[in-house]
Design an enzyme around this catalytic site. Structure first.
Site, PDB file in Angstrom:
ATOM      1  N   ASN A 201       0.835  -1.203   0.000  1.00 51.08           N
ATOM      2  CA  ASN A 201       0.000   0.000   0.000  1.00 51.08           C
ATOM      3  C   ASN A 201       0.876   1.262   0.000  1.00 51.08           C
ATOM      4  O   ASN A 201       2.108   1.188  -0.065  1.00 51.08           O
ATOM      5  CB  ASN A 201      -0.970  -0.017   1.187  1.00 51.08           C
ATOM      6  N   GLN A 248      -8.918  -5.160 -14.014  1.00 54.39           N
ATOM      7  CA  GLN A 248      -7.814  -4.442 -13.384  1.00 54.39           C
ATOM      8  C   GLN A 248      -8.303  -3.380 -12.405  1.00 54.39           C
ATOM      9  O   GLN A 248      -7.607  -3.036 -11.443  1.00 54.39           O
ATOM     10  CB  GLN A 248      -6.923  -3.821 -14.451  1.00 54.39           C
ATOM     11  N   GLU A 316       1.622   1.118 -16.036  1.00 52.84           N
ATOM     12  CA  GLU A 316       2.245  -0.091 -15.490  1.00 52.84           C
ATOM     13  C   GLU A 316       2.008  -1.292 -16.414  1.00 52.84           C
ATOM     14  O   GLU A 316       2.926  -2.042 -16.735  1.00 52.84           O
ATOM     15  CB  GLU A 316       1.657  -0.351 -14.108  1.00 52.84           C
ATOM     16  N   HIS A 317       0.754  -1.508 -16.813  1.00 50.70           N
ATOM     17  CA  HIS A 317       0.407  -2.584 -17.748  1.00 50.70           C
ATOM     18  C   HIS A 317      -0.186  -1.962 -19.009  1.00 50.70           C
ATOM     19  O   HIS A 317      -1.042  -1.081 -18.909  1.00 50.70           O
ATOM     20  CB  HIS A 317      -0.657  -3.524 -17.164  1.00 50.70           C
ATOM     21  N   HIS A 409      44.604  14.512  -8.160  1.00 51.14           N
ATOM     22  CA  HIS A 409      44.423  13.417  -9.108  1.00 51.14           C
ATOM     23  C   HIS A 409      45.550  13.429 -10.146  1.00 51.14           C
ATOM     24  O   HIS A 409      46.111  12.379 -10.489  1.00 51.14           O
ATOM     25  CB  HIS A 409      43.076  13.560  -9.826  1.00 51.14           C
TER      26      HIS A 409
END
Length: 436
Positions: A201, A248, A316-317, A409
């Site tokens: 959740n 869904q 998402e889908h 460096h």
């Protein structure tokens, strides 16, 4: 494009109120550890028993399942594992000599500990257990902790079985933010998780995001309310579209479902059918609310505009029920997982086809895919340069360091030039170290 139906609300699970509640819980667990978790478990789940599921209790739970249920979960496990192992094989260790004396390489190593959260609540998410635990094991993670909220006196037996056959090393009967904090901190197991995965959740999602932001562990994706979209052309069956949208929408009151089509006839037929299909659902209130508040039907002029809308929403889908499926596969760029053709409903991927159902939401598909084997792996690179290679690489690196203003460096490179090539004359500044 034209809205045949427009959403009345925008799904939003990451609210300020949620963040404040989650932060307080995480801070409490950080401060008081296992005692805080015990109190939270009693408060939210009425749980006062042991958290680690014993072998005896696990076997007792599993014994209540029919053989058909076990066989079906085993089938899902085999499919998900087979696909995950193929993903693992697609990533290779390698070594290459880019120039004489320069050896560069890549190692692939799994994380030490994965924490897999399996939601409880309205549904027994046995397939989520498979998706997370089996994928971690396919990646080679040696120790996997799985947890799920208890439903009364125990976690759901099907969830326990799915965790067990997928290879969970420890199963925790625990849910909510306290479970996420427990796995991240290694409470009750002495095994802090390197990565936390799994849906949940809004509180669970926020807890994962906060822990990742703090640097304590990695996560898979920010998993908000489930989203599903269907792209349909004039050849699509409106009844199939309506049934799939409702299927869904049952995820939750705030789960948006969207239809994108270039056929006004299809759009209007689906709009008419939706109330009829919802009314037949055993829990019409959830799907009905999701459709009323968050559902949309968008009419586009052609398939190019359909692609544009799809990639903007980045659902998402995404199902495609249209002609020329390969064209859609080549041209759609933003989605969590793609379902091609009428034969491929999202429920297949959610349960047993083999691809993972833990997927990005809230437009995260613009930059991330879903849970996969690679999420549990570290890509480690290495290099070895011999003395002769330093004549080129230390010289170039020294000059680049000074371009960036990083003198320390540069001097590390200069020292190698000075040490390996003491008689060389350089046509650029090489610092001479004073060691006397």
């Amino acid at each position: 494009m034209e809205f045949i139906k427009k959403a009345q609300k925008t799904a939003e699970s990451n609210s300020q109120k949620t963040r404040e509640i989650v932060k307080n819980i995480l801070d409490d667990v950080d401060a008081r550890g296992e005692q805080a978790v015990r109190e939270l478990a009693k408060k939210f789940d009425g749980w006062e028993g042991d958290f680690i599921l014993s072998d005896e209790k696990k076997e007792r739970l599993i014994s209540t399942l029919s053989q058909r249920k076990k066989d079906d979960i085993q089938f899902a496990h085999e499919q998900v594992s087979k696909f995950a192992l193929a993903q693992r094989e697609s990533l290779k260790a390698f070594e290459v000599e880019t120039r004489p004396g320069v050896r560069l390489g890549q190692r692939i190593t799994p994380m030490d500990v994965a924490g897999c959260y399996v939601p409880g609540g309205r549904f027994a998410h046995a397939c989520s257990a498979v998706m997370s635990v089996a994928t971690a094991k396919a990646a080679g993670v040696p120790f996997v902790i799985a947890c799920s909220p208890p439903r009364g006196e125990s976690i759901d037996p099907a969830v326990a079985y799915a965790m067990d056959i997928s290879g969970a090393d420890i199963i925790l009967e625990m849910g909510g933010v306290q479970a996420i904090a427990t796995m991240a901190n290694g409470l009750f197991t002495n095994r802090p998780a390197n990565i936390l995965v799994g849906p949940g959740n809004g509180f669970v999602a926020e807890a994962k995001a906060m822990l990742a932001g703090s640097g304590k562990c990695g996560i898979d994706v920010f998993a908000g309310p489930t989203e599903s979209a269907i792209i349909a052309d004039k050849t699509a069956d409106p009844v199939t579209l309506a049934i799939d949208l409702v299927s869904q929408a049952e995820h939750g009151y705030d789960s948006p479902v969207w239809l994108y089509t270039d056929s006004r006839i299809v759009a209007e037929q689906v709009l008419t059918l939706m109330p009829k299909i919802i009314a037949q659902h055993p829990d019409p209130d959830v799907a009905g609310s999701a459709w009323r508040d968050y559902g949309e039907i968008i009419l586009c002029k052609d398939r190019e505009e359909l692609c544009k809308v799809n990639d903007e929403y980045a659902a998402e889908h995404v199902q495609v029920i249209a002609e020329d499926l390969d064209w859609w596969l080549d041209n759609l760029m933003s989605y969590g997982s793609l379902f091609l053709g009428e034969g491929s409903t999202v429920a297949h991927g959610d349960k047993c086809s083999g691809t993972n159902h833990i997927l990005p939401t809230k437009k995260a598909a613009h930059f991330s895919g879903g849970l996969n084997v690679h999420k549990f792996l570290k890509i480690l690179t290495y290099q070895e340069l011999d003395k002769e290679a330093n004549k080129t690489f230390s010289a170039i690196a020294s000059r680049l360091c000074r371009v960036e203003g990083m003198e320390g460096h540069a001097r590390a490179c200069d020292w190698r030039l000075e040490k390996y090539f003491p008689n060389e004359e350089w046509d650029f500044e090489v610092y001479k170290h004073k060691l006397d």
